[in-house]
Scaffold this motif. Sequence first.
Motif, PDB file in Angstrom:
ATOM      1  N   ASP A   1      54.293  77.529  68.409  1.00 25.49           N
ATOM      2  CA  ASP A   1      52.849  77.680  68.229  1.00 25.49           C
ATOM      3  C   ASP A   1      52.060  76.552  68.868  1.00 25.49           C
ATOM      4  OD1 ASP A   1      53.318  79.964  66.763  1.00 25.49           O
ATOM      5  OD2 ASP A   1      53.241  78.941  64.821  1.00 25.49           O
ATOM      6  N   HIS A   2      52.722  75.455  69.184  1.00 25.05           N
ATOM      7  CA  HIS A   2      52.009  74.284  69.685  1.00 25.05           C
ATOM      8  C   HIS A   2      51.869  74.277  71.206  1.00 25.05           C
ATOM      9  CE1 HIS A   2      52.113  72.456  65.701  1.00 25.05           C
ATOM     10  NE2 HIS A   2      53.356  72.881  65.619  1.00 25.05           N
ATOM     11  N   LEU A   3      52.543  75.169  71.893  1.00 19.86           N
ATOM     12  CA  LEU A   3      52.517  75.162  73.348  1.00 19.86           C
ATOM     13  C   LEU A   3      51.360  76.007  73.879  1.00 19.86           C
ATOM     14  CD1 LEU A   3      56.322  75.499  74.131  1.00 19.86           C
ATOM     15  CD2 LEU A   3      54.935  73.420  73.959  1.00 19.86           C
ATOM     16  N   PRO A   4      50.822  75.664  75.054  1.00 20.32           N
ATOM     17  CA  PRO A   4      49.737  76.452  75.651  1.00 20.32           C
ATOM     18  C   PRO A   4      50.201  77.861  76.003  1.00 20.32           C
ATOM     19  CG  PRO A   4      50.147  74.420  76.895  1.00 20.32           C
ATOM     20  CD  PRO A   4      51.206  74.519  75.873  1.00 20.32           C
ATOM     21  N   ASP A   5      49.263  78.768  76.083  1.00 26.09           N
ATOM     22  CA  ASP A   5      49.604  80.148  76.439  1.00 26.09           C
ATOM     23  C   ASP A   5      50.165  80.248  77.852  1.00 26.09           C
ATOM     24  OD1 ASP A   5      48.759  81.038  73.963  1.00 26.09           O
ATOM     25  OD2 ASP A   5      46.717  81.464  74.645  1.00 26.09           O
ATOM     26  N   ASP A   6      49.643  79.395  78.757  1.00 28.30           N
ATOM     27  CA  ASP A   6      50.102  79.458  80.155  1.00 28.30           C
ATOM     28  C   ASP A   6      51.286  78.512  80.369  1.00 28.30           C
ATOM     29  OD1 ASP A   6      48.409  77.357  79.648  1.00 28.30           O
ATOM     30  OD2 ASP A   6      47.401  77.416  81.583  1.00 28.30           O
TER      31      ASP A   6
ATOM     32  N   ARG B   1      57.572  61.838  72.589  1.00 26.60           N
ATOM     33  CA  ARG B   1      56.262  61.230  72.828  1.00 26.60           C
ATOM     34  C   ARG B   1      55.387  62.140  73.679  1.00 26.60           C
ATOM     35  NH1 ARG B   1      57.406  57.455  76.339  1.00 26.60           N
ATOM     36  NH2 ARG B   1      58.525  56.234  74.779  1.00 26.60           N
ATOM     37  N   VAL B   2      55.969  62.696  74.725  1.00 27.63           N
ATOM     38  CA  VAL B   2      55.218  63.580  75.619  1.00 27.63           C
ATOM     39  C   VAL B   2      54.749  64.832  74.884  1.00 27.63           C
ATOM     40  CG1 VAL B   2      55.448  65.095  77.613  1.00 27.63           C
ATOM     41  CG2 VAL B   2      56.306  62.751  77.744  1.00 27.63           C
ATOM     42  N   LEU B   3      55.638  65.474  74.148  1.00 29.99           N
ATOM     43  CA  LEU B   3      55.289  66.716  73.459  1.00 29.99           C
ATOM     44  C   LEU B   3      54.254  66.469  72.356  1.00 29.99           C
ATOM     45  CD1 LEU B   3      58.822  68.375  73.134  1.00 29.99           C
ATOM     46  CD2 LEU B   3      57.021  68.918  74.784  1.00 29.99           C
ATOM     47  N   HIS B   4      54.375  65.344  71.682  1.00 30.51           N
ATOM     48  CA  HIS B   4      53.417  65.022  70.617  1.00 30.51           C
ATOM     49  C   HIS B   4      52.026  64.788  71.202  1.00 30.51           C
ATOM     50  CE1 HIS B   4      52.237  63.423  66.675  1.00 30.51           C
ATOM     51  NE2 HIS B   4      51.583  62.486  67.335  1.00 30.51           N
ATOM     52  N   ARG B   5      51.958  64.011  72.260  1.00 34.61           N
ATOM     53  CA  ARG B   5      50.654  63.702  72.845  1.00 34.61           C
ATOM     54  C   ARG B   5      50.042  64.904  73.557  1.00 34.61           C
ATOM     55  NH1 ARG B   5      52.081  57.879  75.654  1.00 34.61           N
ATOM     56  NH2 ARG B   5      51.538  56.522  73.897  1.00 34.61           N
ATOM     57  N   ALA B   6      50.855  65.572  74.355  1.00 33.46           N
ATOM     58  CA  ALA B   6      50.304  66.639  75.193  1.00 33.46           C
ATOM     59  C   ALA B   6      49.910  67.862  74.378  1.00 33.46           C
ATOM     60  CB  ALA B   6      51.309  67.028  76.271  1.00 33.46           C
ATOM     61  N   PHE B   7      50.769  68.276  73.455  1.00 34.14           N
ATOM     62  CA  PHE B   7      50.563  69.567  72.794  1.00 34.14           C
ATOM     63  C   PHE B   7      50.413  69.471  71.275  1.00 34.14           C
ATOM     64  CE2 PHE B   7      53.505  70.387  76.487  1.00 34.14           C
ATOM     65  CZ  PHE B   7      52.484  70.738  77.356  1.00 34.14           C
ATOM     66  N   GLY B   8      50.395  68.243  70.746  1.00 34.34           N
ATOM     67  CA  GLY B   8      50.223  68.092  69.307  1.00 34.34           C
ATOM     68  C   GLY B   8      51.420  68.552  68.503  1.00 34.34           C
ATOM     69  N   VAL B   9      52.618  68.553  69.097  1.00 29.75           N
ATOM     70  CA  VAL B   9      53.816  68.909  68.330  1.00 29.75           C
ATOM     71  C   VAL B   9      54.002  67.855  67.237  1.00 29.75           C
ATOM     72  CG1 VAL B   9      56.313  69.271  68.418  1.00 29.75           C
ATOM     73  CG2 VAL B   9      54.866  70.016  70.332  1.00 29.75           C
ATOM     74  N   PRO B  10      54.144  68.279  65.983  1.00 32.19           N
ATOM     75  CA  PRO B  10      54.225  67.302  64.886  1.00 32.19           C
ATOM     76  C   PRO B  10      55.505  66.474  64.947  1.00 32.19           C
ATOM     77  CG  PRO B  10      54.637  69.517  64.075  1.00 32.19           C
ATOM     78  CD  PRO B  10      54.184  69.667  65.501  1.00 32.19           C
ATOM     79  N   ASP B  11      55.458  65.312  64.303  1.00 28.81           N
ATOM     80  CA  ASP B  11      56.602  64.400  64.292  1.00 28.81           C
ATOM     81  C   ASP B  11      57.672  64.944  63.354  1.00 28.81           C
ATOM     82  OD1 ASP B  11      58.331  62.324  64.453  1.00 28.81           O
ATOM     83  OD2 ASP B  11      57.030  60.816  63.541  1.00 28.81           O
ATOM     84  N   ASP B  12      58.368  65.936  63.853  1.00 32.09           N
ATOM     85  CA  ASP B  12      59.383  66.637  63.081  1.00 32.09           C
ATOM     86  C   ASP B  12      60.483  67.074  64.046  1.00 32.09           C
ATOM     87  OD1 ASP B  12      60.191  68.369  60.553  1.00 32.09           O
ATOM     88  OD2 ASP B  12      60.249  69.708  62.286  1.00 32.09           O
ATOM     89  N   ASP B  13      61.724  66.713  63.765  1.00 34.51           N
ATOM     90  CA  ASP B  13      62.812  66.977  64.711  1.00 34.51           C
ATOM     91  C   ASP B  13      62.951  68.464  65.036  1.00 34.51           C
ATOM     92  OD1 ASP B  13      63.378  64.319  64.923  1.00 34.51           O
ATOM     93  OD2 ASP B  13      65.117  64.349  63.583  1.00 34.51           O
ATOM     94  N   ALA B  14      62.804  69.311  64.031  1.00 34.14           N
ATOM     95  CA  ALA B  14      62.941  70.749  64.270  1.00 34.14           C
ATOM     96  C   ALA B  14      61.815  71.264  65.169  1.00 34.14           C
ATOM     97  CB  ALA B  14      62.950  71.506  62.950  1.00 34.14           C
ATOM     98  N   ALA B  15      60.597  70.762  64.949  1.00 35.71           N
ATOM     99  CA  ALA B  15      59.463  71.196  65.767  1.00 35.71           C
ATOM    100  C   ALA B  15      59.627  70.722  67.201  1.00 35.71           C
ATOM    101  CB  ALA B  15      58.157  70.653  65.175  1.00 35.71           C
ATOM    102  N   PHE B  16      60.111  69.489  67.377  1.00 38.27           N
ATOM    103  CA  PHE B  16      60.339  68.979  68.732  1.00 38.27           C
ATOM    104  C   PHE B  16      61.419  69.805  69.437  1.00 38.27           C
ATOM    105  CE2 PHE B  16      58.729  64.681  67.232  1.00 38.27           C
ATOM    106  CZ  PHE B  16      57.580  64.722  67.996  1.00 38.27           C
ATOM    107  N   ALA B  17      62.496  70.104  68.734  1.00 36.65           N
ATOM    108  CA  ALA B  17      63.590  70.867  69.339  1.00 36.65           C
ATOM    109  C   ALA B  17      63.114  72.258  69.752  1.00 36.65           C
ATOM    110  CB  ALA B  17      64.755  70.966  68.362  1.00 36.65           C
ATOM    111  N   GLU B  18      62.309  72.892  68.903  1.00 33.20           N
ATOM    112  CA  GLU B  18      61.811  74.235  69.217  1.00 33.20           C
ATOM    113  C   GLU B  18      60.910  74.203  70.442  1.00 33.20           C
ATOM    114  OE1 GLU B  18      59.327  77.933  67.148  1.00 33.20           O
ATOM    115  OE2 GLU B  18      59.129  75.902  66.343  1.00 33.20           O
ATOM    116  N   ALA B  19      59.967  73.259  70.491  1.00 31.09           N
ATOM    117  CA  ALA B  19      59.037  73.191  71.614  1.00 31.09           C
ATOM    118  C   ALA B  19      59.766  72.855  72.907  1.00 31.09           C
ATOM    119  CB  ALA B  19      57.959  72.148  71.326  1.00 31.09           C
ATOM    120  N   ALA B  20      60.693  71.896  72.844  1.00 28.64           N
ATOM    121  CA  ALA B  20      61.438  71.515  74.047  1.00 28.64           C
ATOM    122  C   ALA B  20      62.264  72.680  74.560  1.00 28.64           C
ATOM    123  CB  ALA B  20      62.329  70.312  73.746  1.00 28.64           C
TER     124      ALA B  20
END
Length: 302
Positions: A3-8, A150-169
Amino acid sequence: MSDHLPDDADAVREALIEWYEDDHRDFPWRRTDDPYRILVSEVMSQQTQLSRVEEAYADFLDEWPTAADLAAADRGAVVSFWSGHSLGYNNRAKYLHEAATQVTEDYDGQFPESPEELQELMGVGPYTANAVASFAFNNGDAVVDTNVKRVLHRAFGVPDDDAAFAEAASDLLPEGESRVWNNAIMELGGVACGQSPRCDEAGCPWRRWCRAYETGDFTAPDVPEQPSFEGSRRQFRGRVVRALGSHDELALDELGPRVRVDYAPDGEYGREWLRGLVTDLADDGLVAVAEEDDTVTARLSK
């Protein structure tokens, strides 16, 4: 898709890969797909400055160019090399020697290719296994290290949560392109989006999507205190680069008002202050400064 990633997301992927392929740090381990050499670089790079790793990496491979050579070496000699090059915990040298022995004796000299199989090697944890699978065999998962978080948190607001980072990456990883993607996103974190960001100077390809760039809030999991961006030297360095990007060359008194509205040639934020900014940028190789007849001019380096 997270949910944190841009549509494009495709445009996000293309922008990063294009940025990376256009120009990136030329480490020797990025010029090979030999799993042994990549494993050596990954083990050496654990908590060791890359500038020190480069020299040690070359010397190590001169001494033991293949896994078979390392397996045949005396373990004491490997540990002595490790200690002599200040590469950190000597256990890493022991594990690397043991892993080379396993490849030689148990795998008939052929490295396993998947992250899961690579973890069977001594001292090879999930991160290292995935790196070798990615960079040697283009067969890895998304890398999630401190830089990537760090990149995912700053760029897309991915919360500081290992599962959320893994999903977005994982969602961002282009299928079948783990080699270039993992190199590219780690390069972004190492060059443009470090603890002190260099968004404009490094030409970050994600500025158009980045929440931190838009808001000036560059907090990240490993940057607990928000750096002051508004009015900071970093902000004005970025303005210098943007102003010079629109002009072939500008004298300081022409550049100054484009950098801050209260620029006054002889004031607190005047020529001396601006000269310091452009000199810093020149030291970084981003700006060329010339002086003729007491007039200082600046332009972007070519």
